[in-house]
Design a protein around this motif. Structure first.
Motif, PDB file in Angstrom:
ATOM      1  N   ALA A  33     -23.424   5.772  78.623  1.00  0.00           N
ATOM      2  CA  ALA A  33     -23.514   5.125  77.311  1.00  0.00           C
ATOM      3  C   ALA A  33     -23.919   3.661  77.446  1.00  0.00           C
ATOM      4  O   ALA A  33     -24.782   3.177  76.702  1.00  0.00           O
ATOM      5  N   GLU A  34     -23.322   2.957  78.380  1.00  0.00           N
ATOM      6  CA  GLU A  34     -23.657   1.549  78.574  1.00  0.00           C
ATOM      7  C   GLU A  34     -25.108   1.375  79.031  1.00  0.00           C
ATOM      8  O   GLU A  34     -25.747   0.379  78.720  1.00  0.00           O
ATOM      9  N   THR A  35     -25.617   2.356  79.741  1.00  0.00           N
ATOM     10  CA  THR A  35     -26.977   2.278  80.270  1.00  0.00           C
ATOM     11  C   THR A  35     -28.033   2.553  79.202  1.00  0.00           C
ATOM     12  O   THR A  35     -29.075   1.895  79.178  1.00  0.00           O
ATOM     13  N   ILE A  36     -27.772   3.494  78.300  1.00  0.00           N
ATOM     14  CA  ILE A  36     -28.833   3.934  77.382  1.00  0.00           C
ATOM     15  C   ILE A  36     -28.525   3.746  75.903  1.00  0.00           C
ATOM     16  O   ILE A  36     -29.339   4.111  75.058  1.00  0.00           O
ATOM     17  N   ASP A  37     -27.389   3.189  75.547  1.00  0.00           N
ATOM     18  CA  ASP A  37     -26.990   3.086  74.143  1.00  0.00           C
ATOM     19  C   ASP A  37     -28.058   2.424  73.270  1.00  0.00           C
ATOM     20  O   ASP A  37     -28.304   2.862  72.154  1.00  0.00           O
ATOM     21  N   SER A  38     -28.720   1.412  73.767  1.00  0.00           N
ATOM     22  CA  SER A  38     -29.683   0.660  72.946  1.00  0.00           C
ATOM     23  C   SER A  38     -30.897   1.488  72.535  1.00  0.00           C
ATOM     24  O   SER A  38     -31.540   1.183  71.535  1.00  0.00           O
ATOM     25  N   VAL A  39     -31.205   2.554  73.242  1.00  0.00           N
ATOM     26  CA  VAL A  39     -32.377   3.372  72.909  1.00  0.00           C
ATOM     27  C   VAL A  39     -32.181   4.134  71.601  1.00  0.00           C
ATOM     28  O   VAL A  39     -33.149   4.555  70.972  1.00  0.00           O
ATOM     29  N   PHE A  40     -30.936   4.270  71.147  1.00  0.00           N
ATOM     30  CA  PHE A  40     -30.644   5.026  69.935  1.00  0.00           C
ATOM     31  C   PHE A  40     -30.685   4.177  68.665  1.00  0.00           C
ATOM     32  O   PHE A  40     -30.297   4.639  67.616  1.00  0.00           O
ATOM     33  N   GLY A  41     -31.171   2.970  68.726  1.00  0.00           N
ATOM     34  CA  GLY A  41     -31.147   2.083  67.572  1.00  0.00           C
ATOM     35  C   GLY A  41     -32.083   2.447  66.434  1.00  0.00           C
ATOM     36  O   GLY A  41     -31.828   2.090  65.285  1.00  0.00           O
ATOM     37  N   ASP A  42     -33.168   3.156  66.721  1.00  0.00           N
ATOM     38  CA  ASP A  42     -34.191   3.404  65.696  1.00  0.00           C
ATOM     39  C   ASP A  42     -34.375   4.875  65.356  1.00  0.00           C
ATOM     40  O   ASP A  42     -35.465   5.301  65.008  1.00  0.00           O
ATOM     41  N   GLY A  43     -33.331   5.672  65.465  1.00  0.00           N
ATOM     42  CA  GLY A  43     -33.444   7.077  65.123  1.00  0.00           C
ATOM     43  C   GLY A  43     -33.453   7.968  66.341  1.00  0.00           C
ATOM     44  O   GLY A  43     -33.204   7.527  67.457  1.00  0.00           O
ATOM     45  N   PRO A  44     -33.764   9.248  66.134  1.00  0.00           N
ATOM     46  CA  PRO A  44     -33.713  10.228  67.227  1.00  0.00           C
ATOM     47  C   PRO A  44     -34.638   9.857  68.384  1.00  0.00           C
ATOM     48  O   PRO A  44     -35.706   9.286  68.183  1.00  0.00           O
ATOM     49  N   VAL A  45     -34.183  10.178  69.579  1.00  0.00           N
ATOM     50  CA  VAL A  45     -34.980   9.926  70.778  1.00  0.00           C
ATOM     51  C   VAL A  45     -35.077  11.204  71.601  1.00  0.00           C
ATOM     52  O   VAL A  45     -34.175  12.047  71.583  1.00  0.00           O
ATOM     53  N   SER A  46     -36.154  11.327  72.323  1.00  0.00           N
ATOM     54  CA  SER A  46     -36.379  12.515  73.141  1.00  0.00           C
ATOM     55  C   SER A  46     -35.685  12.381  74.488  1.00  0.00           C
ATOM     56  O   SER A  46     -35.296  11.284  74.913  1.00  0.00           O
ATOM     57  N   ARG A  47     -35.543  13.487  75.161  1.00  0.00           N
ATOM     58  CA  ARG A  47     -34.993  13.503  76.518  1.00  0.00           C
ATOM     59  C   ARG A  47     -35.783  12.554  77.408  1.00  0.00           C
ATOM     60  O   ARG A  47     -35.201  11.778  78.169  1.00  0.00           O
ATOM     61  N   ASP A  48     -37.107  12.599  77.312  1.00  0.00           N
ATOM     62  CA  ASP A  48     -37.935  11.727  78.151  1.00  0.00           C
ATOM     63  C   ASP A  48     -37.709  10.252  77.841  1.00  0.00           C
ATOM     64  O   ASP A  48     -37.698   9.422  78.751  1.00  0.00           O
ATOM     65  N   GLN A  49     -37.523   9.912  76.572  1.00  0.00           N
ATOM     66  CA  GLN A  49     -37.242   8.524  76.206  1.00  0.00           C
ATOM     67  C   GLN A  49     -35.895   8.076  76.778  1.00  0.00           C
ATOM     68  O   GLN A  49     -35.757   6.932  77.220  1.00  0.00           O
ATOM     69  N   ILE A  50     -34.926   8.966  76.765  1.00  0.00           N
ATOM     70  CA  ILE A  50     -33.606   8.655  77.314  1.00  0.00           C
ATOM     71  C   ILE A  50     -33.712   8.397  78.813  1.00  0.00           C
ATOM     72  O   ILE A  50     -33.176   7.408  79.330  1.00  0.00           O
ATOM     73  N   ILE A  51     -34.412   9.260  79.514  1.00  0.00           N
ATOM     74  CA  ILE A  51     -34.574   9.107  80.962  1.00  0.00           C
ATOM     75  C   ILE A  51     -35.339   7.832  81.284  1.00  0.00           C
ATOM     76  O   ILE A  51     -34.973   7.082  82.197  1.00  0.00           O
ATOM     77  N   THR A  52     -36.389   7.549  80.536  1.00  0.00           N
ATOM     78  CA  THR A  52     -37.163   6.329  80.756  1.00  0.00           C
ATOM     79  C   THR A  52     -36.303   5.086  80.527  1.00  0.00           C
ATOM     80  O   THR A  52     -36.346   4.138  81.319  1.00  0.00           O
ATOM     81  N   ALA A  53     -35.511   5.099  79.458  1.00  0.00           N
ATOM     82  CA  ALA A  53     -34.631   3.957  79.175  1.00  0.00           C
ATOM     83  C   ALA A  53     -33.624   3.758  80.306  1.00  0.00           C
ATOM     84  O   ALA A  53     -33.359   2.618  80.717  1.00  0.00           O
ATOM     85  N   ALA A  54     -33.068   4.849  80.803  1.00  0.00           N
ATOM     86  CA  ALA A  54     -32.102   4.749  81.901  1.00  0.00           C
ATOM     87  C   ALA A  54     -32.776   4.204  83.158  1.00  0.00           C
ATOM     88  O   ALA A  54     -32.226   3.334  83.845  1.00  0.00           O
ATOM     89  N   HIS A  55     -33.953   4.703  83.448  1.00  0.00           N
ATOM     90  CA  HIS A  55     -34.704   4.224  84.617  1.00  0.00           C
ATOM     91  C   HIS A  55     -35.001   2.734  84.479  1.00  0.00           C
ATOM     92  O   HIS A  55     -34.792   1.961  85.422  1.00  0.00           O
ATOM     93  N   ASN A  56     -35.471   2.320  83.303  1.00  0.00           N
ATOM     94  CA  ASN A  56     -35.794   0.906  83.065  1.00  0.00           C
ATOM     95  C   ASN A  56     -34.562   0.005  83.137  1.00  0.00           C
ATOM     96  O   ASN A  56     -34.676  -1.182  83.444  1.00  0.00           O
ATOM     97  N   ALA A  57     -33.394   0.570  82.845  1.00  0.00           N
ATOM     98  CA  ALA A  57     -32.146  -0.186  82.898  1.00  0.00           C
ATOM     99  C   ALA A  57     -31.554  -0.226  84.311  1.00  0.00           C
ATOM    100  O   ALA A  57     -30.502  -0.813  84.522  1.00  0.00           O
TER     101      ALA A  57
END
Length: 69
Positions: free
Chosen positions: A7-31
């Protein structure tokens, strides 16, 4: 690894609505997520997730936080 760490790693990706699995993984990688966090997220199904809490039904084996036992 815990739900809190994810949650601490990817929480910010959920700010603008639904996100895909790939977006979640990319956000985690970038973090700078640890490899085991990335591996857990790669187990998610290919779909959109409107809220962070919806991940947990697909990752039921992850503890919420570490216990001091």
């Amino acid at each position: 690894m815990t739900r809190l760490e994810i949650a601490e790693t990817i929480d910010s990706v959920f700010g603008d609505g639904p996100v895909s699995r790939d977006q979640i993984i990319t956000a985690a990688h970038n973090a700078g997520a640890r490899p085991d966090v990335l591996a857990a997220l790669e187990r998610l199904p290919e779909r959109s997730f409107p809220h962070l809490r919806e991940l947990w039904q697909h990752l039921p084996d992850l503890p919420v936080s570490t216990s001091n036992g």
